[in-house]
Scaffold this active site. Structure first.
Site, PDB file in Angstrom:
ATOM      1  N   HIS A 130     102.479  35.364 -33.547  1.00  0.00           N
ATOM      2  CA  HIS A 130     101.813  35.064 -34.817  1.00  0.00           C
ATOM      3  C   HIS A 130     100.318  34.947 -34.529  1.00  0.00           C
ATOM      4  O   HIS A 130      99.883  34.058 -33.801  1.00  0.00           O
ATOM      5  CB  HIS A 130     102.344  33.770 -35.437  1.00  0.00           C
ATOM      6  CG  HIS A 130     101.764  33.491 -36.787  1.00  0.00           C
ATOM      7  ND1 HIS A 130     102.367  33.891 -37.967  1.00  0.00           N
ATOM      8  CD2 HIS A 130     100.615  32.846 -37.147  1.00  0.00           C
ATOM      9  CE1 HIS A 130     101.621  33.506 -38.985  1.00  0.00           C
ATOM     10  NE2 HIS A 130     100.556  32.873 -38.528  1.00  0.00           N
ATOM     11  N   CYS A 131      99.549  35.849 -35.128  1.00  0.00           N
ATOM     12  CA  CYS A 131      98.114  35.903 -34.849  1.00  0.00           C
ATOM     13  C   CYS A 131      97.360  35.004 -35.823  1.00  0.00           C
ATOM     14  O   CYS A 131      97.413  35.226 -37.045  1.00  0.00           O
ATOM     15  CB  CYS A 131      97.609  37.340 -34.956  1.00  0.00           C
ATOM     16  SG  CYS A 131      95.850  37.512 -34.607  1.00  0.00           S
ATOM     17  N   PRO A 132      96.648  33.983 -35.325  1.00  0.00           N
ATOM     18  CA  PRO A 132      95.880  33.119 -36.243  1.00  0.00           C
ATOM     19  C   PRO A 132      94.674  33.823 -36.836  1.00  0.00           C
ATOM     20  O   PRO A 132      94.161  33.391 -37.872  1.00  0.00           O
ATOM     21  CB  PRO A 132      95.466  31.953 -35.331  1.00  0.00           C
ATOM     22  CG  PRO A 132      95.452  32.516 -33.951  1.00  0.00           C
ATOM     23  CD  PRO A 132      96.542  33.552 -33.927  1.00  0.00           C
TER      24      PRO A 132
END
Length: 267
Positions: A130-132
């Site tokens: 999950h890429c912030p």
């Protein structure tokens, strides 16, 4: 040219020579714009337009990757009820003798290499991370476009470092440092972001060449289908085929077929 005309107007209004302006201010103010002035005087607009186009492309890719479906696993009722013929070809069929794991959070059948994301509250096919930055998961459907976004972003940052460096004129004085601290901080921030994007791009290329994901690489000992496999990486089919499958394949992959290839399952 516009900057020079402003300075000349101020000088004429004062009725004085330009030299009363502090030499440090004038050299700094004009020095940062020297490259742009030379290109404007020569009429060379190709590089500025290309740079602006890359920046706009990077912004569009950012919104595309952040808003698109990363490969959410839909409930069986939704897939069976609202699936067209084209979608049925795109969604891989799992062999009947393979039992799919039931997610304890969203209660859907997880295909192999899928994982439930606590932030998105959905299961994602071939979950990577999950890429912030994009506030979205990176999965099987948007991982390829995510790599394109990183590549374009790296080019923009490298070009930005070059532009920022060409506009820097160092002087050993506290007076110069006090009036250029923001420019120096911005320059070093661009370098830091460039290094981060470069490392991220290189690491993803390595994982893609091995046909593994960030989640599988970091949690190999906790993933059941990797722990029980006789091979260290049951999905690795060689660098060329791994890269081809990632960048050139237009449909989702039934990873169960690759995993059980020793049981005469087609690959």
């Amino acid at each position: 040219m516009y900057t020079m005309s402003v300075l000349d107007t101020v000088v004429k209004a004062r009725g004085k020579n330009p030299e009363p302006f502090p030499r440090n201010y004038r050299s700094l103010f004009l020095g940062c714009l020297s490259d742009l002035q030379k290109q404007q005087e020569r009429g060379e607009l190709l590089q500025p337009l290309l740079f602006i186009s890359l920046v706009l492309c990077s912004v569009l890719l950012y919104f595309k990757v952040s808003l698109m479906d990363p490969g959410f696993v839909k409930a069986e009722e939704e897939e069976q009820g609202g699936k067209s013929e084209e979608q049925s070809v795109m969604i891989p069929q799992v062999p009947g003798n393979v039992k799919m794991r039931l997610c304890g959070y969203c209660m859907v059948r997880q295909p192999m290499r899928a994982k439930h994301c606590q932030l998105c509250q959905r299961c994602v096919r071939r979950y990577d991370h999950h890429c912030p930055w994009i506030e979205n998961c990176v999965g099987e459907k948007n991982h390829r476009l995510f790599m394109v976004y990183l590549s374009v972003q790296l080019v923009v940052l490298l070009w930005g470092v070059h532009i920022a460096w060409s506009g820097l004129y160092f002087e050993q004085s506290w007076h110069w440092l006090r009036h250029n601290i923001l420019l120096l901080v911005s320059f070093f921030l661009i370098i830091i972001f460039t290094i981060i994007v470069l490392l991220l791009l290189v690491s993803h290329l390595y994982l893609i060449s091995c046909n593994t994901t960030t989640w599988e690489f970091m949690s190999h000992h906790r993933i059941s289908y990797l722990r029980h496999s006789e091979l260290e990486n049951p999905f690795d089919q060689g660098i060329i085929l791994n890269l081809w499958r990632f960048f050139c394949s237009c449909h989702l992959t039934a990873w169960e077929k690759i995993y059980f290839h020793r049981n005469n399952e087609p690959v």
